[in-house]
Design a protein around this motif. Sequence first.
Motif, PDB file in Angstrom:
ATOM      1  N   ALA A  69      -9.662   5.765  -0.441  1.00  0.00           N
ATOM      2  CA  ALA A  69      -8.940   6.451   0.628  1.00  0.00           C
ATOM      3  C   ALA A  69      -9.452   6.025   1.998  1.00  0.00           C
ATOM      4  O   ALA A  69      -8.663   5.839   2.937  1.00  0.00           O
ATOM      5  CB  ALA A  69      -9.082   7.968   0.454  1.00  0.00           C
ATOM      6  N   ILE A  70     -10.768   5.868   2.114  1.00  0.00           N
ATOM      7  CA  ILE A  70     -11.354   5.443   3.393  1.00  0.00           C
ATOM      8  C   ILE A  70     -10.899   4.034   3.749  1.00  0.00           C
ATOM      9  O   ILE A  70     -10.534   3.747   4.895  1.00  0.00           O
ATOM     10  CB  ILE A  70     -12.890   5.523   3.327  1.00  0.00           C
ATOM     11  N   ARG A  75      -8.648   0.446   9.764  1.00  0.00           N
ATOM     12  CA  ARG A  75      -7.840  -0.726  10.065  1.00  0.00           C
ATOM     13  C   ARG A  75      -8.601  -2.032   9.859  1.00  0.00           C
ATOM     14  O   ARG A  75      -8.024  -3.019   9.423  1.00  0.00           O
ATOM     15  CB  ARG A  75      -7.333  -0.653  11.517  1.00  0.00           C
ATOM     16  N   SER A  76      -9.870  -2.058  10.164  1.00  0.00           N
ATOM     17  CA  SER A  76     -10.624  -3.310  10.092  1.00  0.00           C
ATOM     18  C   SER A  76     -11.246  -3.491   8.716  1.00  0.00           C
ATOM     19  O   SER A  76     -12.337  -3.000   8.433  1.00  0.00           O
ATOM     20  CB  SER A  76     -11.720  -3.335  11.161  1.00  0.00           C
ATOM     21  N   LYS A  77     -10.531  -4.203   7.840  1.00  0.00           N
ATOM     22  CA  LYS A  77     -11.054  -4.470   6.500  1.00  0.00           C
ATOM     23  C   LYS A  77     -12.267  -5.395   6.573  1.00  0.00           C
ATOM     24  O   LYS A  77     -13.208  -5.265   5.784  1.00  0.00           O
ATOM     25  CB  LYS A  77      -9.981  -5.102   5.614  1.00  0.00           C
ATOM     26  N   ARG A  78     -12.253  -6.317   7.503  1.00  0.00           N
ATOM     27  CA  ARG A  78     -13.388  -7.238   7.650  1.00  0.00           C
ATOM     28  C   ARG A  78     -14.656  -6.465   7.980  1.00  0.00           C
ATOM     29  O   ARG A  78     -15.743  -6.758   7.460  1.00  0.00           O
ATOM     30  CB  ARG A  78     -13.087  -8.265   8.743  1.00  0.00           C
ATOM     31  N   GLY A 119     -14.524  -3.426  -3.832  1.00  0.00           N
ATOM     32  CA  GLY A 119     -13.330  -3.685  -4.633  1.00  0.00           C
ATOM     33  C   GLY A 119     -12.033  -3.304  -3.939  1.00  0.00           C
ATOM     34  O   GLY A 119     -11.116  -4.141  -3.821  1.00  0.00           O
ATOM     35  N   PRO A 120     -11.896  -2.060  -3.453  1.00  0.00           N
ATOM     36  CA  PRO A 120     -10.663  -1.673  -2.771  1.00  0.00           C
ATOM     37  C   PRO A 120     -10.375  -2.505  -1.527  1.00  0.00           C
ATOM     38  O   PRO A 120      -9.215  -2.806  -1.223  1.00  0.00           O
ATOM     39  CB  PRO A 120     -10.918  -0.210  -2.396  1.00  0.00           C
ATOM     40  N   THR A 121     -11.434  -2.883  -0.807  1.00  0.00           N
ATOM     41  CA  THR A 121     -11.226  -3.677   0.405  1.00  0.00           C
ATOM     42  C   THR A 121     -10.702  -5.063   0.061  1.00  0.00           C
ATOM     43  O   THR A 121      -9.762  -5.567   0.702  1.00  0.00           O
ATOM     44  CB  THR A 121     -12.532  -3.799   1.203  1.00  0.00           C
ATOM     45  N   LEU A 122     -11.282  -5.692  -0.933  1.00  0.00           N
ATOM     46  CA  LEU A 122     -10.803  -7.019  -1.330  1.00  0.00           C
ATOM     47  C   LEU A 122      -9.384  -6.953  -1.893  1.00  0.00           C
ATOM     48  O   LEU A 122      -8.593  -7.879  -1.684  1.00  0.00           O
ATOM     49  CB  LEU A 122     -11.756  -7.631  -2.354  1.00  0.00           C
ATOM     50  N   ALA A 123      -9.059  -5.875  -2.583  1.00  0.00           N
ATOM     51  CA  ALA A 123      -7.689  -5.705  -3.063  1.00  0.00           C
ATOM     52  C   ALA A 123      -6.720  -5.580  -1.893  1.00  0.00           C
ATOM     53  O   ALA A 123      -5.622  -6.166  -1.896  1.00  0.00           O
ATOM     54  CB  ALA A 123      -7.598  -4.476  -3.968  1.00  0.00           C
ATOM     55  N   SER A 196      -3.990  -3.572   7.384  1.00  0.00           N
ATOM     56  CA  SER A 196      -3.179  -2.634   6.645  1.00  0.00           C
ATOM     57  C   SER A 196      -3.103  -3.000   5.193  1.00  0.00           C
ATOM     58  O   SER A 196      -3.209  -4.163   4.824  1.00  0.00           O
ATOM     59  CB  SER A 196      -1.749  -2.606   7.233  1.00  0.00           C
ATOM     60  N   LEU A 197      -2.897  -2.003   4.344  1.00  0.00           N
ATOM     61  CA  LEU A 197      -2.673  -2.269   2.936  1.00  0.00           C
ATOM     62  C   LEU A 197      -1.235  -2.731   2.687  1.00  0.00           C
ATOM     63  O   LEU A 197      -0.902  -3.199   1.619  1.00  0.00           O
ATOM     64  CB  LEU A 197      -2.923  -0.997   2.113  1.00  0.00           C
TER      65      LEU A 197
END
Length: 203
Positions: A69-70, A75-78, A119-123, A196-197
């Motif tokens: 969820a976080i 916004r910044s996945k990096r 994992g969620p971030t790389l997805a 964004s996802l």
Amino acid sequence: MVNASGIDPSKKGSIRALEATNFFLATCRPASGRFSRPTWRERVGSRASRDGVDHRGIITVVLQAPAGAIVDQLRSKRLILILASAVLAVGAVLLSITAAPWAVYTSEVLIGGAGPFLGPTLAAVTMGIVGVTFFDRQFGKNQSFNSAGNVACALLIAGMSHFFGNRAIFITAAVLTIPRCSQFERLRARTSTMTSLVAEPVR
């Protein structure tokens, strides 16, 4: 314009960086998995080692759902990838410099807290680069690179620990944060959809 594979050629650079990221992601595992428990059982005793790993496991389980969820909200996945990698590196360094039980507990808490975000971030990054249509195929390739990284890392760790002792396992894991973060830079430079996802359409 798309090539025969159906993916916009302008995204090839980001895809290569994504695959390299998954390869180097395996290098954080020695500090957060199979090497830590036997090493610390030898150095601080079975109870401290077991308790530290148990704390890590509990934190990892508790954070599994909130982490997703976080990641979805930020916004910044990096930045998530960099912070999580930095926390893992700090945990590895801490394991390498002292055998005190407090260090075991602290490092395992750090490692357990950072792991669920990767994992969620790389997805999310994968979805942003290739879109829904090609997500499954690229996710499979990501796992292939991660497996290759596991093999390469195991060989590297075996060599380092043979020549320099068990502390080298954790120092090596921390140092290898550098090439991993260099791939994050490439992702940021070439991927406009990491905020964004929701994937951008493949043109």
